[in-house]
Design a protein around this motif. Structure first.
Motif, PDB file in Angstrom:
ATOM      1  N   SER A 245      -3.744   5.052   4.578  1.00 33.76           N
ATOM      2  CA  SER A 245      -4.395   4.784   3.285  1.00 33.76           C
ATOM      3  C   SER A 245      -5.090   6.000   2.654  1.00 33.76           C
ATOM      4  O   SER A 245      -5.540   5.903   1.526  1.00 33.76           O
ATOM      5  N   LYS A 303      -6.599   4.766  -1.007  1.00 35.40           N
ATOM      6  CA  LYS A 303      -5.906   3.896  -1.977  1.00 35.40           C
ATOM      7  C   LYS A 303      -6.392   2.448  -1.861  1.00 35.40           C
ATOM      8  O   LYS A 303      -6.970   2.069  -0.835  1.00 35.40           O
ATOM      9  N   SER A 307      -2.118  -4.987   0.763  1.00 33.49           N
ATOM     10  CA  SER A 307      -1.923  -6.441   0.930  1.00 33.49           C
ATOM     11  C   SER A 307      -2.921  -7.195   0.064  1.00 33.49           C
ATOM     12  O   SER A 307      -4.118  -7.221   0.374  1.00 33.49           O
TER      13      SER A 307
END
Ligand SMILES: Cc1cc2nc3c(=O)[nH]c(=O)nc-3n(C[C@H](O)[C@H](O)[C@H](O)COP(=O)(O)O)c2cc1C
Length: 363
Positions: A245, A303, A307
């Motif tokens: 991420s 980010k 999900s």
């Protein structure tokens, strides 16, 4: 067989296990012998990273209790390879059945199958899962203990969630005093409230948001690092970008340097209490891949969690038709406050690796 999940040259970590296997863990090579380990500190660090700490996080309830299965006797390192295992207790593999044919946008479902084939086990994210940051945090706790012997301090905070930004500068002591009292790990109570409101709002909308983590390191000795492919900067960048991420890294003044003149950006040398230092710290403590003794500082953008519960129109890879995807499962609406702990840990690992290499005079 290529060495895949290994990082470091002297103080080296190797990850094992997957999100839904019996256990996950880390083998650490190159830890000096006779280091007294503070087990409470290791657990404290794991608790800072674990899910379910508050209402803004995933409700996955993993106790993240660790066992040393090699390399530690009487809470002291023996000089052998250290092996730390963390059992996986709270897995909900059925939540991932919906991704067999409809791959989650911005997640690993598609690229992992491209690379390893359709049989790869991606329950809970498999080998790619953010859960593997738990053993990184355990190894990072040991690295932090070694750094403490050299007086080195690492602290990080959430400097941005969505468009809510904290542009103030804080000392390491201020960060260490305040950060754990904030559930978003922010430094300014007013901004914390706005960040929390934003995340709560996004939970209702079944959406997610990203942000920025800011890290500061104080007292890292000058003269540590190497040029080229194992420069202190490039190893930090490689390690930090390995954390799922993370989207980039900027040292010191970072991208803003592109808009500055040399006369503005140059850090002029001065004598501060008899010690060589610099008037400004635009370089973020590293020049030519080597530490110069000023605080090492960097920002890492994270980010938004891929999900999300909000309906997304995406491809069904079996029928080749567009279909509605509504992701179920226990996902963080904002992973920034948890990723921060993993970034601190991997930073400590890189700093110890370079410190041991330079101190051992490997030229
Ligand atoms: C501690 C941690 C927890 C994470 N939790 C989730 C999650 O609940 N849901 C999700 O979609 N991504 C989560 N991620 C991010 C994904 O693992 C990551 O986005 C994915 O593996 C793709 O990698 P990339 O974003 O680095 O390209 C988490 C990451 C970390 C470090």
């Amino acid at each position: 067989m290529l060495n895949r999940d290994i990082f470091g040259r002297l103080f080296q970590i190797e990850l094992f296990g997957e999100s839904h296997s019996e256990e996950i863990g880390v083998i650490i090579k190159g830890v000096p012998k006779n280091i007294k380990l503070d087990f409470d500190f290791i657990q404290y660090e794991l608790d800072r990273r674990r899910p379910g700490q508050n209402d803004l996080m995933s409700t996955r309830d993993e106790p993240d209790k660790f066992n040393f299965t090699n390399g530690v006797k009487d809470k002291t390192t023996t000089g052998e390879n250290i092996r730390i295992a963390i059992p996986n207790i709270n897995t909900h593999s059925q939540d991932y059945l919906q991704f067999e044919d409809i791959y989650r946008p911005s997640h690993v479902d598609y690229p992992a199958r491209l690379r390893y084939g359709s049989k790869i086990n991606l329950k809970g994210g498999g080998r790619f899962s953010g859960r593997l940051t738990a053993p990184i945090v355990a190894a990072g706790a040991i690295a932090k203990m070694i750094l403490k012997q050299y007086g080195v301090n690492i602290a990080g905070f959430t400097s941005q969630i969505g468009s809510i930004k904290d542009e103030n500068h804080y000392s390491i002591m201020q960060i260490q005093k305040k950060v754990e009292s904030s559930i978003v790990r922010g430094m300014n109570s007013d901004l914390d409230k706005r960040m929390i409101n934003l995340i709560e709002d996004l939970i209702k909308q079944k959406d997610s948001v990203g942000g920025v983590v800011t890290i500061q390191i104080k007292n890292y000795p000058p003269g540590i690092g190497d040029p080229w492919f194992h420069s202190l900067e490039s190893d930090l960048a490689a390690a930090i970008l390995s954390i799922p991420s993370t989207r980039g890294i900027e040292f010191g003044t970072g991208f803003k340097a592109a808009n500055m003149l040399g006369s503005e950006h140059n850090d002029l040398y001065i004598l501060k209490n008899g010690i060589i230092s610099t008037k400004t710290n635009h370089c973020g403590g590293i020049i030519g891949g080597i530490s110069i003794g000023t605080p090492i500082t960097f920002n890492v953008p994270i980010k938004p969690t891929a999900s999300i519960g909000k309906t997304q129109k995406t491809l069904n890879f079996k029928t080749k038709k567009l279909t509605n995807l509504k992701i179920i499962g226990r996902h963080d609406p904002c992973i920034v406050p948890r990723v921060l702990i993993a970034i601190e840990a991997i930073t400590a690992i890189v700093l110890v690796d370079h410190l041991l290499i330079s101190k051992n005079q490997y030229k």
